[in-house]
Design an enzyme around this catalytic site. Structure first.
Site, short mmCIF file in Angstrom:
data_model
loop_
_atom_site.label_atom_id
_atom_site.label_comp_id
_atom_site.label_asym_id
_atom_site.label_seq_id
_atom_site.Cartn_x
_atom_site.Cartn_y
_atom_site.Cartn_z
N TYR A 84 42.66 -4.33 -5.40
CA TYR A 84 42.98 -5.53 -4.74
C TYR A 84 44.33 -5.59 -4.58
O TYR A 84 44.90 -6.00 -3.57
CB TYR A 84 42.39 -6.91 -5.40
N SER B 36 48.67 -12.53 -1.29
CA SER B 36 48.38 -13.13 -2.64
C SER B 36 49.43 -12.83 -3.84
O SER B 36 50.34 -12.11 -3.62
CB SER B 36 47.21 -12.21 -3.31
#
Length: 326
Positions: free
Chosen positions: A179, A166
């Protein structure tokens, strides 16, 4: 004149680089590919795409509904099955299942470690240690464990490991620490295996999307998780930040900056996955989305004080913690 030559060489390089990436490997019917996290989102769409192209797909789903729904819309080439990447026993059962379906002497052409979660939002001290561990169990240890278990099948076919990281693995969103930690780990792991798999004729590839409007970043879902995270925080931490701060973070105003720059072009990510798996000359990493390319990455290269100031400017409506504003 020198500058003109430099610009010309750069343009030529980019043109050649783009042209080299066009050819695809073909013979899709000979390709057996495992994908995790196929219930919804990127994994679900990729499984359908590869099935339509003629590949044989092993689609790991966390829920029974996800598994049954995918089976209804797929051909017999797609095998949907139960898989919890945070559970070693589940991964080993998946390995046995895949081996039972593979033709003799055949390995896997690709593993796509797509499964991921976001379920804690707020300042790092709001978040309990078990929630940090939960993110890593799925987003990082799940990637590592699945890769290591299936790697012999990849080596057998001289195939590819494709991991979804990501933009959060390249920069840091302060309210998404668990995350980001897990995705930074995916970056390191994939870089490591890419270099060490080269002698075996295998490739390891990173998919690095910016914010894309899938179920994992649905507005209502994120608002709900922000409130739950605050409610689970230690009493003294809740008192320190106060309800005003919590109410802001669990509101649309707090998420506006993040989601307003998000892309609805989910197909861009699926295209990158497809090329990573089936392109003759895949890239080592695919950075996807204008926000990732033109906003978050440039900020990452700025001095820290300037980057922090920009993030604070974008989030200028955030109230101070209660204990600071007294």
């Amino acid at each position: 004149m020198f500058l003109v030559y430099v610009i010309g060489l750069f343009v030529l390089y980019k043109l050649i680089d783009r042209l080299v990436r066009i050819p695809m490997i073909g013979r899709y019917a000979d390709r057996y590919i495992l994908i995790t996290g196929c219930d919804t989102g990127f994994g679900n769409l990729l499984a359908k795409r590869l099935d339509q192209l003629g590949c044989h797909v092993f689609a790991g789903c966390f829920s029974e509904n996800g598994e049954s729904d995918l089976k209804k819309v797929s051909s017999e080439r797609l095998h949907a099955f139960s898989l919890d990447v945070s559970n070693t026993e589940s991964i080993q059962k998946a390995l046995a299942f895949v081996k039972s379906k593979l033709p003799e002497e055949k390995g896997l052409w690709g593993i796509v470690n797509n499964a991921g979660i976001v379920c804690s939002i707020g300042p790092p001290e709001w978040i309990r240690l078990e929630d940090y561990k939960l993110h890593c169990d799925v987003n990082l240890w799940g990637v590592i464990n699945t890769t290591l278990e299936f790697l012999p099948l990849i080596k057998k076919q001289k195939g590819r490991v494709v991991n979804i990281a990501s933009i959060a693995g390249l920069t840091t969103f302060a309210d998404f620490a668990p995350y980001c930690i897990s995705k930074h780990g995916v970056e390191v792991f994939t870089d490591s295996i890419r270099r060490r798999l080269r002698p075996f004729g295998c490739k390891a590839i990173l998919i690095e999307p910016g914010v894309h409007k899938t179920a994992i970043v649905g507005e209502d879902r994120l608002i709900s998780w922000a409130r739950k995270t605050f409610d689970k925080a230690k009493p003294d931490v809740r008192e320190e930040y106060g309800e005003k701060y919590a109410n802001y973070l669990s509101s649309k105003d707090a998420l506006h900056g993040l989601l307003s720059n998000g892309s609805e072009r989910i197909s861009d990510v699926i295209d990158a996955y497809e090329h990573a798996l089936l392109g003759c000359f895949p890239r080592a990493r695919y950075l996807i989305g204008w926000d990732a390319v033109y906003m978050y990455m440039p900020i990452q290269y700025l001095p820290e004080w300037l980057g922090d100031w920009i993030y604070e400017l974008v989030d200028k409506n955030r109230p101070l913690p209660a204990s600071v504003s007294k």
